[in-house]
Design a protein around this motif. Structure first.
Motif, mmCIF file in Angstrom:
data_model
loop_
_atom_site.group_PDB
_atom_site.id
_atom_site.type_symbol
_atom_site.label_atom_id
_atom_site.label_comp_id
_atom_site.label_asym_id
_atom_site.label_seq_id
_atom_site.Cartn_x
_atom_site.Cartn_y
_atom_site.Cartn_z
ATOM 1 N N ARG A 189 14.465 58.809 48.765
ATOM 2 C CA ARG A 189 15.393 58.848 49.896
ATOM 3 C C ARG A 189 16.832 59.035 49.431
ATOM 4 O O ARG A 189 17.603 59.774 50.033
ATOM 5 N N ASP A 190 17.189 58.358 48.331
ATOM 6 C CA ASP A 190 18.577 58.366 47.862
ATOM 7 C C ASP A 190 18.846 59.395 46.783
ATOM 8 O O ASP A 190 19.881 59.341 46.112
ATOM 9 N N ILE A 191 17.950 60.345 46.595
ATOM 10 C CA ILE A 191 18.025 61.238 45.450
ATOM 11 C C ILE A 191 19.346 62.012 45.372
ATOM 12 O O ILE A 191 19.946 62.151 44.298
ATOM 13 N N GLU A 192 19.842 62.505 46.499
ATOM 14 C CA GLU A 192 21.060 63.314 46.475
ATOM 15 C C GLU A 192 22.293 62.476 46.154
ATOM 16 O O GLU A 192 23.132 62.860 45.332
ATOM 17 N N SER A 193 22.434 61.340 46.812
ATOM 18 C CA SER A 193 23.595 60.483 46.547
ATOM 19 C C SER A 193 23.530 59.897 45.136
ATOM 20 O O SER A 193 24.561 59.715 44.474
ATOM 21 N N ASP A 194 22.314 59.610 44.645
ATOM 22 C CA ASP A 194 22.166 59.083 43.289
ATOM 23 C C ASP A 194 22.576 60.124 42.249
ATOM 24 O O ASP A 194 23.188 59.792 41.224
ATOM 25 N N LYS A 195 22.239 61.385 42.510
ATOM 26 C CA LYS A 195 22.646 62.466 41.600
ATOM 27 C C LYS A 195 24.162 62.500 41.448
ATOM 28 O O LYS A 195 24.699 62.576 40.339
ATOM 29 N N LYS A 196 24.852 62.422 42.578
ATOM 30 C CA LYS A 196 26.312 62.559 42.572
ATOM 31 C C LYS A 196 27.006 61.349 41.958
ATOM 32 O O LYS A 196 28.107 61.464 41.420
ATOM 33 N N SER A 197 26.359 60.199 42.039
ATOM 34 C CA SER A 197 26.981 58.986 41.498
ATOM 35 C C SER A 197 26.582 58.724 40.045
ATOM 36 O O SER A 197 27.069 57.784 39.423
ATOM 37 N N GLY A 198 25.662 59.554 39.508
ATOM 38 C CA GLY A 198 25.236 59.392 38.121
ATOM 39 C C GLY A 198 24.131 58.372 37.932
ATOM 40 O O GLY A 198 23.861 57.936 36.810
ATOM 41 N N LYS A 199 23.474 57.973 39.012
ATOM 42 C CA LYS A 199 22.369 57.018 38.929
ATOM 43 C C LYS A 199 21.090 57.786 38.625
ATOM 44 O O LYS A 199 20.543 58.482 39.481
ATOM 45 N N LYS A 200 20.578 57.663 37.408
ATOM 46 C CA LYS A 200 19.437 58.450 36.955
ATOM 47 C C LYS A 200 18.120 57.729 37.202
ATOM 48 O O LYS A 200 17.541 57.132 36.294
ATOM 49 N N THR A 201 17.671 57.781 38.432
ATOM 50 C CA THR A 201 16.349 57.248 38.745
ATOM 51 C C THR A 201 15.306 58.297 38.359
ATOM 52 O O THR A 201 15.643 59.442 38.038
ATOM 53 N N LEU A 202 14.027 57.921 38.376
ATOM 54 C CA LEU A 202 12.994 58.891 38.029
ATOM 55 C C LEU A 202 12.992 60.111 38.958
ATOM 56 O O LEU A 202 12.870 61.241 38.472
ATOM 57 N N PRO A 203 13.125 59.957 40.294
ATOM 58 C CA PRO A 203 13.198 61.149 41.149
ATOM 59 C C PRO A 203 14.376 62.054 40.807
ATOM 60 O O PRO A 203 14.250 63.280 40.886
ATOM 61 N N VAL A 204 15.509 61.478 40.416
ATOM 62 C CA VAL A 204 16.659 62.291 40.015
ATOM 63 C C VAL A 204 16.319 63.089 38.763
ATOM 64 O O VAL A 204 16.626 64.281 38.661
#
Length: 305
Positions: free
Chosen positions: A200-215
């Motif tokens: 769900r948060d993949i786009e905002s996580d990309k921009k904030s540098g949060k490297k989750t597995l989906p990112v």
């Protein structure tokens, strides 16, 4: 900290609490099957798990606010720090208070379950400290592990193996390796909740540098990963039923909730739908896991009685 009760209740993220309950319920049901269930252990394990889950949620809000992961582009429910309702200072204080409550509750749990067994008590005390640290360090600190793709491993470990297996041990005072099957099932489903949240948060996580597995893996592979988590969870659970409950029809009652998991898996493959649509599926998977455990306990304990 008590200025806005509604804001704090929202920050506690009550919809995530069924996952904390699932591990304790499953471990306690397994102990009851072994004739080792103890009410004090159940009550204090439940209370400790709830404190730890709330701690994790509050620390997650605090860490994401510091890093900028919670911003206007985020698709999920609006966080209270993000909305200016709760300050960073208030949230930090809440994290400290909740961590203290989790520690106290955990120490009481160890005392009522492992009194007189110093080595085991020490081991669980250390595990408790590690659990509290992990709940905070998911998004807080210089190198939070949730920002490096390790969140899934820790959710599987703490919600599944430790949540179920640890609860069983505290009841029974011993370990049985077959417990790993239902513990893994709860762990896989709990990891699925985290993965769906990260999709769900993949786009905002990309921009904030949060490297989750989906990112790191991308939207489509993340959907297949989600499907694999649910499938592996059901395989582990069904193997447990087949191998250790042969002929006990009642333990198959959890199949009632299988459609919830099927629909949840399908939701991850709706690539064109807004990410915010996954919110309801987070709740559904969390509750589906809890009801799977409850139905299993209902069928299993009915047979015992």
């Amino acid at each position: 900290m008590a200025l806005n009760i509604k804001a704090w209740i929202i920050s506690f993220r009550l919809r995530t609490l069924p996952l904390a309950l699932s591990g304790i319920f499953m471990g306690s049901i397994l102990a009851a099957e072994a004739g080792s269930f103890k009410w004090p252990v159940f009550i204090w394990a439940l209370l400790t798990a709830l404190f730890l889950q709330i701690l994790s949620n509050l620390a997650n809000d605090y860490g994401d606010a510091l890093s900028g992961a919670d911003n206007e582009e985020r698709q999920g429910p609006r966080r209270m720090i993000q909305g200016g309702v709760i300050t960073l200072k208030q949230m930090k204080r809440a994290v400290i208070v909740t961590a203290t409550l989790a520690l106290i509750s955990g120490m009481v749990l160890i005392f009522v379950s492992l009194k007189g067994r110093q080595l085991a008590a020490l081991a669980f005390f250390i595990l408790g400290l590690l659990t509290i640290t992990a709940a905070i360090r998911y998004t807080v600190g210089r190198n939070p592990y949730g920002y490096r793709g390790f969140g899934d491993f820790y959710v599987f470990l703490f919600f599944g193996l430790m949540g179920v297996g640890g609860t069983f041990f505290l009841h029974a005072g011993m370990w049985e390796w077959p417990v790993l099957l239902p513990a893994s099932a709860v762990g896989f489903f709990s990891t699925g909740v985290l993965n769906l949240n990260n999709i769900r948060d993949i786009e905002s996580d990309k921009k904030s540098g949060k490297k989750t597995l989906p990112v790191m893996m991308g939207r489509k592979p993340a959907a297949f990963y989600h499907l694999s988590l649910l499938v592996m969870g059901w395989i582990a659970f069904i193997l447990w039923l087949i191998i250790f409950h042969d002929g006990n029809v009642g333990v198959w009652l959890p199949l009632i909730v299988l459609p919830v998991f099927v629909l949840n898996a399908i939701s991850a493959f709706r690539f064109g739908a807004p990410s915010s649509k996954l919110d309801s599926q987070l709740r559904n998977l969390s509750l589906g896991t809890l009801f799977l455990v409850i139905f299993y306990g209902t069928g299993s304990l009915f047979i015992i009685c």
